[in-house]
Structure formats: C-alpha cells, structure tokens
Design a protein around this motif. Structure first.
Motif, PDB file in Angstrom:
ATOM      1  N   ARG A  28       0.814  -1.446  -0.393  1.00 37.59           N
ATOM      2  CA  ARG A  28       0.046  -0.164   0.395  1.00 37.59           C
ATOM      3  C   ARG A  28       1.078   1.282  -0.115  1.00 37.59           C
ATOM      4  N   PRO A  29       0.667   2.189  -0.667  1.00 33.29           N
ATOM      5  CA  PRO A  29       1.354   3.283  -0.903  1.00 33.29           C
ATOM      6  C   PRO A  29       0.947   3.729   0.596  1.00 33.29           C
ATOM      7  N   ARG A  30       2.438   4.486   1.176  1.00 35.17           N
ATOM      8  CA  ARG A  30       2.956   5.107   2.747  1.00 35.17           C
ATOM      9  C   ARG A  30       2.065   6.373   2.402  1.00 35.17           C
ATOM     10  N   ALA A  31       1.267   6.908   3.624  1.00 32.28           N
ATOM     11  CA  ALA A  31       0.307   7.989   3.969  1.00 32.28           C
ATOM     12  C   ALA A  31       1.266   8.904   4.255  1.00 32.28           C
ATOM     13  N   TYR A  32       1.132  10.020   3.539  1.00 32.93           N
ATOM     14  CA  TYR A  32       1.784  11.313   3.775  1.00 32.93           C
ATOM     15  C   TYR A  32       1.505  12.714   4.285  1.00 32.93           C
ATOM     16  N   ASP A  33       2.141  13.372   4.742  1.00 31.86           N
ATOM     17  CA  ASP A  33       0.963  14.406   5.313  1.00 31.86           C
ATOM     18  C   ASP A  33       1.658  15.603   4.484  1.00 31.86           C
ATOM     19  N   PRO A  34       0.585  16.043   3.177  1.00 32.09           N
ATOM     20  CA  PRO A  34       0.758  17.148   2.280  1.00 32.09           C
ATOM     21  C   PRO A  34       1.173  18.406   2.579  1.00 32.09           C
ATOM     22  N   PHE A  40       5.132  19.343   1.767  1.00 29.70           N
ATOM     23  CA  PHE A  40       5.799  20.605   1.505  1.00 29.70           C
ATOM     24  C   PHE A  40       6.573  21.597   2.199  1.00 29.70           C
ATOM     25  N   SER A  41       6.218  21.578   3.425  1.00 25.35           N
ATOM     26  CA  SER A  41       7.900  21.823   4.344  1.00 25.35           C
ATOM     27  C   SER A  41       8.484  21.452   4.645  1.00 25.35           C
ATOM     28  N   SER A  42       8.747  20.083   4.327  1.00 30.39           N
ATOM     29  CA  SER A  42      10.460  19.596   3.791  1.00 30.39           C
ATOM     30  C   SER A  42      11.098  19.807   2.645  1.00 30.39           C
ATOM     31  N   ALA A  43      10.507  19.684   2.111  1.00 30.79           N
ATOM     32  CA  ALA A  43      10.386  19.692   0.420  1.00 30.79           C
ATOM     33  C   ALA A  43      11.320  21.665  -0.101  1.00 30.79           C
ATOM     34  N   ARG A  44      10.271  22.809   0.707  1.00 25.46           N
ATOM     35  CA  ARG A  44      10.826  23.676   0.808  1.00 25.46           C
ATOM     36  C   ARG A  44      12.012  23.831   1.125  1.00 25.46           C
ATOM     37  N   ASP A  45      12.498  23.458   2.701  1.00 32.37           N
ATOM     38  CA  ASP A  45      13.333  23.718   3.440  1.00 32.37           C
ATOM     39  C   ASP A  45      14.610  22.894   2.588  1.00 32.37           C
ATOM     40  N   VAL A  46      14.843  22.583   1.930  1.00 31.59           N
ATOM     41  CA  VAL A  46      15.273  21.695   1.113  1.00 31.59           C
ATOM     42  C   VAL A  46      15.670  23.006  -0.013  1.00 31.59           C
ATOM     43  N   PHE A  47      14.525  22.885  -0.692  1.00 25.00           N
ATOM     44  CA  PHE A  47      14.885  24.326  -1.393  1.00 25.00           C
ATOM     45  C   PHE A  47      15.332  25.396  -0.898  1.00 25.00           C
ATOM     46  N   TRP A  48      15.066  25.670  -0.372  1.00 31.93           N
ATOM     47  CA  TRP A  48      15.605  27.549   1.005  1.00 31.93           C
ATOM     48  C   TRP A  48      17.162  26.684   1.559  1.00 31.93           C
ATOM     49  N   ALA A  99      14.308  14.419   2.348  1.00 30.70           N
ATOM     50  CA  ALA A  99      13.638  14.992   3.286  1.00 30.70           C
ATOM     51  C   ALA A  99      11.879  14.592   3.623  1.00 30.70           C
ATOM     52  N   THR A 100      11.232  14.425   2.378  1.00 30.31           N
ATOM     53  CA  THR A 100      10.137  14.653   2.717  1.00 30.31           C
ATOM     54  C   THR A 100       9.853  12.913   2.617  1.00 30.31           C
ATOM     55  N   GLY A 101      10.548  11.809   2.800  1.00 31.31           N
ATOM     56  CA  GLY A 101      10.769  10.357   3.483  1.00 31.31           C
ATOM     57  C   GLY A 101       9.140   9.788   2.055  1.00 31.31           C
ATOM     58  N   MET A 102       9.788  10.423   0.980  1.00 30.55           N
ATOM     59  CA  MET A 102       9.127   9.276  -0.156  1.00 30.55           C
ATOM     60  C   MET A 102      10.040   9.027  -0.978  1.00 30.55           C
ATOM     61  N   ASN A 103       9.762   8.155  -2.127  1.00 29.02           N
ATOM     62  CA  ASN A 103      10.232   7.666  -2.725  1.00 29.02           C
ATOM     63  C   ASN A 103      10.008   8.787  -3.988  1.00 29.02           C
ATOM     64  N   ARG A 104      11.074   8.162  -4.974  1.00 30.73           N
ATOM     65  CA  ARG A 104      10.710   9.431  -6.308  1.00 30.73           C
ATOM     66  C   ARG A 104       9.473   8.795  -7.229  1.00 30.73           C
ATOM     67  N   PRO A 105       9.072   7.709  -7.040  1.00 32.63           N
ATOM     68  CA  PRO A 105       7.792   8.036  -7.833  1.00 32.63           C
ATOM     69  C   PRO A 105       6.452   8.049  -7.040  1.00 32.63           C
ATOM     70  N   SER A 106       6.747   8.206  -5.566  1.00 29.65           N
ATOM     71  CA  SER A 106       5.361   8.210  -4.574  1.00 29.65           C
ATOM     72  C   SER A 106       5.854  10.244  -4.725  1.00 29.65           C
ATOM     73  N   LEU A 107       6.953  10.692  -5.142  1.00 32.04           N
ATOM     74  CA  LEU A 107       7.173  12.612  -4.992  1.00 32.04           C
ATOM     75  C   LEU A 107       6.873  12.870  -6.914  1.00 32.04           C
ATOM     76  N   TYR A 108       6.671  12.087  -8.194  1.00 31.97           N
ATOM     77  CA  TYR A 108       5.934  12.541  -8.833  1.00 31.97           C
ATOM     78  C   TYR A 108       4.423  12.596  -8.591  1.00 31.97           C
ATOM     79  N   ALA A 109       4.176  11.163  -7.966  1.00 25.85           N
ATOM     80  CA  ALA A 109       2.878  10.867  -8.065  1.00 25.85           C
ATOM     81  C   ALA A 109       1.536  12.519  -7.348  1.00 25.85           C
ATOM     82  N   ALA A 110       2.827  12.244  -6.370  1.00 22.24           N
ATOM     83  CA  ALA A 110       1.695  13.656  -5.292  1.00 22.24           C
ATOM     84  C   ALA A 110       2.191  14.730  -5.958  1.00 22.24           C
ATOM     85  N   PHE A 111       3.206  15.621  -6.679  1.00 24.69           N
ATOM     86  CA  PHE A 111       3.742  16.552  -6.773  1.00 24.69           C
ATOM     87  C   PHE A 111       4.596  16.751  -9.213  1.00 24.69           C
TER      88      PHE A 111
END
Length: 205
Positions: free
Chosen positions: A12-18, A22-30, A45-57
């Motif tokens: 099952r896809p790992r549940a994530y808090d959007p 976003f907060s974690s990704a923001r801090d990486v970019f920042w 930083a987000t605890g999401m693998n690449r496929p999950s990142l692509y699917a979500a964002f």
C-alpha cells in the motif's frame, strides 16, 4: 507433504501529510536552491521515494513552483494580517520586518534569507515560470504595503503629497536588503538597525 502457501500482503502506498511534505521540500530548496536540490535530497527530506514524489507533486520543477506559490501566499497572508491590525504605521511596518528577520535568521539555525529572493533570482533568468512567480510575488508584497500606506496617507500618518506606490517599493526594498544581507552574514543587530532606519525614512516621507 503439504506446502503452505506464503501470501504477501499487497503493498500500500505510504500515507503522507501534504503539508509536512511541502514544508520539508521547502526547507531543502531554501537551503540548497533549486539547482542544488536533488531528487534524492527531496526524497530523503519528505520520506517519499521518487515514484511517490512524482505521483504527488510532479517532477522537481513542478514541486519547486508549487513551493514558491505556497510561500508567496503564506507570506502575503501574514503581511496582510499585520498591516490590517489597528496599529500605527511605524509599528505595523516594524512588525513586518521583525517577522521577516525571524524567518531569515531562524534562532539556532543558519541564516537562510528569503526563499523567493534567495532561490528564484538565478533560475528566473532562463525559466519564465520561475520569473513570473518571482515578479508576481514581489509585486504582491508591494501591493500589501501600498494598501496600508494609502490608508496612512488618508488618515494623516503620512505627509500630504506622499506617494504610497513609491513608498511601498521602498518598504519592499528594505525586505530585499534584509533577505540578502542576512545570507551575506550581517548580524541581527545590524539588520534590526537597518529595518528601524527604513521605518523612520518611510514614516517621515
């Protein structure tokens, strides 16, 4: 001999808090800027693998644009809230700069400046979508200041003949200075003095 069938639970896809993602990704970019932020960094930083990142964002570019949008919106909301409060103009402006410095120079962490100015200025040269967001964001902050300065003019807090639109750009320019100089290593005391001088200049115009 009877063999037992090993059944594996369907993954099952790992549940994530959007919001947290976003907060974690923001801090990486920042911290690292757009070019310096890898997908591996964002995944970690987000605890999401690449496929999950692509699917979500979407891809890294799409995630960065969404991050900028959210930063601009949140910053404008905070500015509006402070500037709409029943405060004298000088106090309202000072609170905006105090809030900015709290973001640019977080306690116990490295200076990071403004996410928008610090990370978007370089890619904006060649990336029209980033350039649009940079321009729209800066103009949005100008507008927030202008609304309050127009009110101040009408209420007699500014001298007759003061130009709210021009003063708003000056108020924004102080934000830009605080953002850049915080990253350049200026001390908090020096930046606070700059903000205070800017408030006096604007209110005395």
């Amino acid at each position: 001999m009877e063999q037992k069938e090993n059944k594996r639970a369907r993954g099952r896809p790992r549940a994530y808090d959007p919001e947290q993602a976003f907060s974690s990704a923001r801090d990486v970019f920042w911290r690292s800027g757009y070019a310096g932020s890898s997908l591996d960094d964002l995944s970690a930083a987000t605890g999401m693998n690449r496929p999950s990142l692509y699917a979500a964002f979407g891809d890294k570019h799409a995630l960065y644009l969404q991050t900028l949008d959210r930063y601009i919106e949140a910053s404008r909301q905070k500015m509006d809230q402070i500037l709409a409060a029943d405060l004298p103009l000088a106090q309202a402006l000072q609170r905006v700069y105090d809030l900015a410095l709290a973001m640019y120079l977080p306690s116990g962490d490295d200076a990071r400046g403004c996410l928008l100015i610090g990370t978007a200025a370089t890619p904006a040269v060649a990336d029209i979508e980033v350039r649009d967001r940079l321009g729209d964001g800066l103009r949005s902050f100008d507008q927030a200041f202008e609304i309050r300065l127009q009110q101040a003019l009408e209420q007699g807090e500014l001298a007759a003949g003061a130009e709210p639109a021009l003063l708003a750009k000056l108020a924004s320019a102080i934000l830009h200075t605080l953002a850049l100089r915080s990253r350049a290593g200026d001390t908090r005391a020096s930046l606070e003095a700059t903000a205070a001088a800017g408030v006096k200049l604007i209110c005395g115009a």
